[in-house]
Design an enzyme around this catalytic site. Structure first.
Site, PDB file in Angstrom:
ATOM      1  N   GLN A  78       0.898  -1.248   0.212  1.00 15.92           N
ATOM      2  CA  GLN A  78       0.069   0.042   0.275  1.00 15.92           C
ATOM      3  C   GLN A  78       0.823   1.175  -0.111  1.00 15.92           C
ATOM      4  O   GLN A  78       1.213   1.745   1.093  1.00 15.92           O
ATOM      5  CB  GLN A  78      -0.860   0.147   1.105  1.00 15.92           C
ATOM      6  CG  GLN A  78      -1.786   1.045   1.079  1.00 15.92           C
ATOM      7  CD  GLN A  78      -2.936   1.016   2.227  1.00 15.92           C
ATOM      8  OE1 GLN A  78      -3.077   0.087   2.887  1.00 15.92           O
ATOM      9  NE2 GLN A  78      -3.717   2.030   2.200  1.00 15.92           N
ATOM     10  N   PHE A  79       1.121   1.709  -1.374  1.00 16.24           N
ATOM     11  CA  PHE A  79       1.901   2.875  -1.389  1.00 16.24           C
ATOM     12  C   PHE A  79       1.571   4.296  -0.498  1.00 16.24           C
ATOM     13  O   PHE A  79       2.341   5.012  -0.165  1.00 16.24           O
ATOM     14  CB  PHE A  79       2.517   3.220  -2.629  1.00 16.24           C
ATOM     15  CG  PHE A  79       1.304   3.873  -3.469  1.00 16.24           C
ATOM     16  CD1 PHE A  79       1.276   5.241  -3.676  1.00 16.24           C
ATOM     17  CD2 PHE A  79       0.585   3.214  -4.291  1.00 16.24           C
ATOM     18  CE1 PHE A  79       0.383   5.762  -4.505  1.00 16.24           C
ATOM     19  CE2 PHE A  79      -0.771   3.484  -5.020  1.00 16.24           C
ATOM     20  CZ  PHE A  79      -0.670   5.067  -5.062  1.00 16.24           C
ATOM     21  N   THR A  80       0.248   4.170  -0.478  1.00 12.32           N
ATOM     22  CA  THR A  80      -0.407   5.519  -0.028  1.00 12.32           C
ATOM     23  C   THR A  80      -0.126   5.790   1.418  1.00 12.32           C
ATOM     24  O   THR A  80      -0.102   6.753   2.098  1.00 12.32           O
ATOM     25  CB  THR A  80      -1.991   5.349  -0.220  1.00 12.32           C
ATOM     26  OG1 THR A  80      -2.566   4.284   0.623  1.00 12.32           O
ATOM     27  CG2 THR A  80      -2.355   5.168  -1.532  1.00 12.32           C
TER      28      THR A  80
END
Length: 145
Positions: A78-80
């Site tokens: 999850q890059f966010t």
């Protein structure tokens, strides 16, 4: 590297109405990799998570590790998690590591956990996923390495 660790009774990842990863009691790990992260951070995070004692013992104290309770892991990239929200109203993701290196390190992270004899299920890197969970506690920790 940032990992959100959620102690769960169960969790699963669905893509296009198909379950691709599912666990019972254990950890749901949301994994964000930062530009500049290397294998050393991945190994350190996996080691820390493997030893983390956040399950309750018979006295209600958080003294038990994932291995102590025969727990499982569901790992979701999850890059966010690396969003910068200091300026304006639109998050910036410039700190997040770009593919293909981020995918490679996420896979290395999962392999490190498997090497520690954990059952690891995963989402699909870069996919639009629906993640559902039953949080136990709730008990959530943010690990920054």
């Amino acid at each position: 590297m940032r990992v959100v660790i959620q102690r769960v009774n169960k969790a699963q990842v669905t893509i296009d109405n198909e379950v691709v990863g599912k666990i019972k009691r254990g950890f749901l790990l949301l994994v964000g990799l930062r530009e500049g992260d290397e294998l050393d951070q991945v190994k350190k995070a996996a080691s820390k998570i493997a030893k983390m004692r956040i399950f309750e013992d018979e006295n209600g104290k958080t003294n038990l590790s994932l291995k102590d309770v025969n727990g499982e892991i569901l790992s979701v990239s999850q890059f966010t998690l690396l969003a910068n929200t200091k300026k304006g109203n639109r998050p910036s993701f410039v700190e997040a590591m770009r593919p293909p290196k981020s995918k490679e390190l996420w896979e290395d992270f999962n392999q490190e956990l498997e090497n520690k004899d954990f059952h690891v299920e995963t989402g699909e890197f870069g996919a639009d996923m629906q993640v559902s969970l039953e949080n136990d506690g709730p008990f959530t920790i943010v690990l920054d390495i």
